[in-house]
Design a protein around this motif. Structure first.
Motif, short mmCIF file in Angstrom:
data_model
loop_
_atom_site.label_atom_id
_atom_site.label_comp_id
_atom_site.label_asym_id
_atom_site.label_seq_id
_atom_site.Cartn_x
_atom_site.Cartn_y
_atom_site.Cartn_z
N UNK A 74 0.85 -1.18 0.00
CA UNK A 74 0.00 0.00 0.00
C UNK A 74 0.89 1.24 0.00
N UNK A 75 0.39 2.32 -0.62
CA UNK A 75 1.20 3.51 -0.62
C UNK A 75 1.09 4.28 0.70
N UNK A 139 -1.28 7.58 5.68
CA UNK A 139 -2.09 6.73 4.81
C UNK A 139 -2.90 7.59 3.84
N UNK A 140 -3.43 6.93 2.82
CA UNK A 140 -4.12 7.71 1.79
C UNK A 140 -5.37 8.39 2.35
N UNK A 141 -5.99 7.78 3.32
CA UNK A 141 -7.18 8.40 3.90
C UNK A 141 -6.83 9.64 4.69
N UNK A 144 -5.95 12.47 2.33
CA UNK A 144 -7.11 13.16 1.78
C UNK A 144 -7.65 14.21 2.73
N UNK A 147 -5.25 17.17 2.80
CA UNK A 147 -5.37 18.02 1.61
C UNK A 147 -6.49 19.05 1.77
N UNK A 165 5.34 9.75 -2.55
CA UNK A 165 4.70 8.47 -2.31
C UNK A 165 5.74 7.37 -2.20
N UNK A 167 5.80 2.90 -1.52
CA UNK A 167 5.02 1.70 -1.25
C UNK A 167 5.60 0.93 -0.08
N UNK B 59 -6.11 1.94 -3.84
CA UNK B 59 -5.38 2.12 -2.57
C UNK B 59 -6.35 2.43 -1.44
N UNK B 60 -7.29 3.32 -1.77
CA UNK B 60 -8.25 3.73 -0.74
C UNK B 60 -9.05 2.51 -0.28
N UNK B 62 -8.18 -0.63 -0.52
CA UNK B 62 -7.35 -1.58 0.22
C UNK B 62 -7.10 -1.09 1.64
N UNK B 63 -6.91 0.24 1.77
CA UNK B 63 -6.65 0.77 3.11
C UNK B 63 -7.85 0.54 4.00
N UNK B 64 -9.03 0.87 3.46
CA UNK B 64 -10.25 0.69 4.25
C UNK B 64 -10.47 -0.78 4.55
#
Lengths: 705, 97
Positions: A74-75, A139-141, A144, A147, A165, A167, B59-60, B62-64
């Protein structure tokens, strides 16, 4: 006139000549660029507008047996701020710095206060830092959300937020089997499955010729598929996440309870040898973590769990039987110049092999082995039997770094075989093996003598298609005669029925196994305190084994150091829960007559007739119906009677005994009575007796139980 | 003079005039060619943007999902309902019928 014409002509010629001259010059220059200097310029053009870009292949996933992700990529993002970003004007910064500091201190860096964050931002702004580290590994969440913070929400160029980014290998189940799954890290060796199956997981990095087109995008020049990278294949393991979860946390609880330094728990499918769970925990500064694969890599003296092998050798050579008498010496025995002690001074002298095994008497087992194999150079025969059980071999599991087994051989000089080797070895000392190697033997006994190779990877898939499958492998179709295996099973069951594991005997299924307690520092006379290794190896359910399991707890210091007090509770918990999720393994308990059929017994209180009828339908019960109304209750006699009436018909408080609280509240509150209650279950008592008139607004208290 | 005349005729207006439709056709081809290149490039850019978006969505997801997977392991569920005094069944279930 002619003069004028001439002059005009001359001028035209001059202009034309100049034009031709320029044209020649242009032509010359063009020719020079494209022919003479062509090579140079073309390569320069290529480097600006054409380049080979590496196509980095995504690493494959590691999956559980049910297909759920155990390891994936995961990134994560490292965030920096460019405080001199073009759009970040002083007025914008000033207007938003307070609120940005608030959000950052609240969500991103919670260790600093809002004021500290604000000062930091202003400081960096003043210094004109163009790459100030904000935070790492977001994490990507979270990204977001970040941002949307003030200033950052202005966008990439204006807000100054720089996102890098990378991985990272992520294990969604976190702790579960993390050491077995392994690590894939930069600048360090890979471990676990990541290492063994790296060639499949890593995929192929490709190169692609890309051309720059207007707008800054790069497009592939040609579609040469052979240059493209390939995503790594997925590795499907045999791990069952649910059982892994059970084993991992049972072990964790056990380690916390016994304060052990490390421990391992392995659950194996008896029939196939598939590892369904492998938990390894070691003490770290603040608790326990998967820090080393003890199950596979750590070999030590097994202690009493080895007695199974000793007894099986004896049984196989008919050197003793279950009823062979033996002197357990009250708990001590002398072999040559050394004294052997049982874990407890039990005071029992005359006994049998079976009892010596069930009570895990070192002296008893060693005496039997010494009496039979200790003479006439027969020690070699004992070792031959041990070799037949493959205890000297590695299991060959697909994980690197398997610990080597060590079984001494009297024929080899370098093994330093002495007179006391045989008795001590028969009780699990002077030999070494890993937990997995011991489990393999117990699994073979559970599997009626058929020894399976433990394996943890069932297949390798690419885009859902199997490219390689690993099937269960038989190591030895028969490690001992079926009579010996039968007796071994009987002994292991005896340990739980009446032996050292009796305290943890379950009441609705049976497991079989052997406790083990080994001194780990007996050779060190200066050891500050005695160190032990507690273990329990066995299988369940006894009559038709589905899983075999071994639990080892190293150096327990709290609540006893015995296998029965440190490792067995963990084993029991794992067995209980595994049986719980495999209900088909359980013998179904059927009540000979359900409560409803007990004579003269009123089953339940009043309930709504329709609901009661529905339940009766489901359980296929008949009853004689008497009366009319919306409420009903059952009474058991020779035949079931269903009494039906409208419980509120006389405007009196009804009898609430046995009624569900939901029905009681519905009934009473509809009539304006306030209901309070305590407890759980059905109504046991009511503060206003039945038969009292209903008074609107009055209250009633119900006791449930 | 005849040579000059024939040269005129060769390069003359009549010739150009005669081939004008073909020249139009060539120009048309050129325009189509240029337009097509731009169109293709725009598509490539669009594909790249979409691919990027798709990757981010993955990605989102997978993260969730990995969060959810962790939260739905039996142990985590037991911990979260421990307050309600709910625990794993430790006794054999009874079949009523």
């Amino acid at each position: 006139m002619k003069e004028v014409k001439r002059e005009l002509l001359i001028r035209v010629y001059i202009v034309a000549l100049a034009m031709v001259g320029i044209a020649c010059l242009l032509f010359y220059k063009a020719a020079k660029i494209s022919i003479v200097e062509g090579e140079h310029w073309r390569s320069m053009g290529d480097s600006l507008y054409l380049k080979y870009m590496p196509v980095i292949a995504d690493r494959g996933d590691i999956l559980a047996a049910d297909g759920s992700l155990m390891t994936t990529s995961l990134p994560f993002f490292d965030l920096h701020v460019d405080f001199r970003a073009e759009g970040l004007r002083e007025d914008i910064f000033k207007a938003n710095v307070d609120s940005l500091a608030y959000y950052l201190s609240r969500y991103v860096n919670t260790s600093v206060s809002k004021t500290q964050m604000r000062d930091w931002l202003i400081q960096k702004r003043r210094n004109g830092d163009r790459y100030a580290l904000l935070t790492k590994g977001v994490s990507i969440r979270d990204l977001e959300r970040i941002k949307t913070f003030p200033i950052f929400r202005l966008g990439k160029n204006k807000g100054g937020l720089i996102i890098d980014r990378q991985h990272v290998r992520v294990k969604p189940y976190k702790l579960l089997a993390s050491r077995t799954l392994g690590l894939d890290r930069e600048n360090a060796q890979q471990i676990g499955l990541e290492r063994t199956f790296d060639s499949y997981l890593k995929g192929e990095e490709g190169q692609r010729l890309m051309q720059r087109v207007t707008g800054g995008a790069w497009i592939p020049v040609s579609n040469l598929a052979d240059l493209e990278g390939r995503r790594g294949a997925d590795v499907v393991t045999t791990i069952d996440p649910e059982i892994q979860d059970i084993a991992e946390y049972a072990l964790l609880d056990g380690l916390v309870a016994s304060n052990g330094t490390k421990g391992t728990a392995i659950v194996m499918d008896v029939e196939t040898g598939a590892i369904v769970a492998m938990a390894n925990l070691g003490a770290t500064g603040s608790g326990y973590d998967e820090d080393y694969n003890y199950a596979v890599g750590f070999s030590s003296e097994p202690g009493s769990t080895f007695k199974l092998a000793s007894v099986m050798a004896l049984l196989e050579d008919e050197g003793a039987d279950l009823t062979t008498p033996v002197d357990m010496g009250g708990g001590t025995g002398k072999f040559f110049d050394r004294t052997m002690k049982d874990s407890k001074m039990h005071g029992i002298h005359m006994s049998t092999l079976q009892e010596a095994f069930e009570l895990s008497s070192n002296v008893g087992i060693a005496r039997l082995v010494q009496d039979y194999y200790g003479r006439d150079g027969r020690a070699g025969q004992f070792i031959k039997r041990i070799h037949e059980m493959h205890l000297h071999e590695p299991t060959g599991i697909e994980l690197d770094g398997e610990g080597a087994a060590m079984i001494k051989d009297p024929a080899k000089k370098e093994d330093k075989w002495s007179g006391t080797t045989l008795p001590w070895m028969s009780t699990g000392y002077e030999c070494r093996m890993t937990p997995l190697q011991i489990l393999r033997l117990y699994n073979a006994v559970a599997n009626d003598g058929k020894m399976m190779k433990p394996y943890i990877v069932s297949q390798i898939t690419r885009e859902g298609r199997t490219i390689k499958r690993f099937r269960p492998e038989v190591v030895d179709s028969r490690i001992a005669s079926s009579a010996t295996i039968k007796k071994a099973q009987q002994l292991l069951q005896g340990v739980v029925e009446t032996g050292t594991a009796e305290e943890y005997k379950p009441d609705y299924y049976m497991f079989s196994g052997k406790t083990g307690t080994a001194r780990t520092d007996y050779y060190d006379p200066n050891s500050p305190r005695k160190q032990y290794m507690a273990s329990f190896a066995g299988y369940f359910p006894s009559d038709n084994p589905k899983y075999s399991c071994i639990v080892m707890v190293y150096d327990p210091t709290k609540n006893g150091f015995y296998g029965a007090t440190s490792a067995l509770p963990v084993f029991r918990k794992i067995a209980d829960r595994c049986m719980g999720i495999n209900r088909d393994l359980l013998a179904q308990t059927e009540l000979p007559d359900t409560i409803a059929y007990r004579e003269g017994m009123r089953l339940v209180g009043w309930s709504q007739k329709e609901e009661l009828n529905e339940i009766m339908d489901v359980i296929d019960m008949d009853a004689n119906v008497e009366g009319q109304g919306d409420w009903a209750r059952l009474a058991g006699g020779k035949e079931m009677e269903m009494e039906v009436k409208d419980v509120l018909e006389k405007n009196m408080i009804p009898e609430l005994y046995g009624m569900g609280i939901r029905d009681a509240i519905y009934l009473l509150e509809n009539r304006g009575i306030r209901v309070s209650f305590h407890g759980i279950g059905r109504v046991k008592g009511q503060s206003v007796q039945s038969g009292q008139p209903i008074i609107k607004g009055s209250s009633i208290h119900l006791t449930l139980g | 003079m005849p040579i000059k005349n024939s040269l005129y005729r060769l390069l003359g207006a009549r010739m150009i005039y005669k081939n004008l439709p073909f020249l139009y056709f060539l120009c048309g081809l050129g325009v189509i060619y240029i337009g097509n290149v731009h169109f293709a490039e725009r598509n490539v850019r669009k594909v790249q943007t979409l691919q990027h978006e798709l990757r981010e969505q993955r990605w989102r997801y997978m993260t969730v999902k990995s969060d959810l997977m962790y939260q739905s392991t039996p142990t985590m569920i037991e911990r979260s309902v421990a307050e309600q005094d709910l625990h794993f069944l430790t006794s054999n279930p009874v079949v009523i019928r």
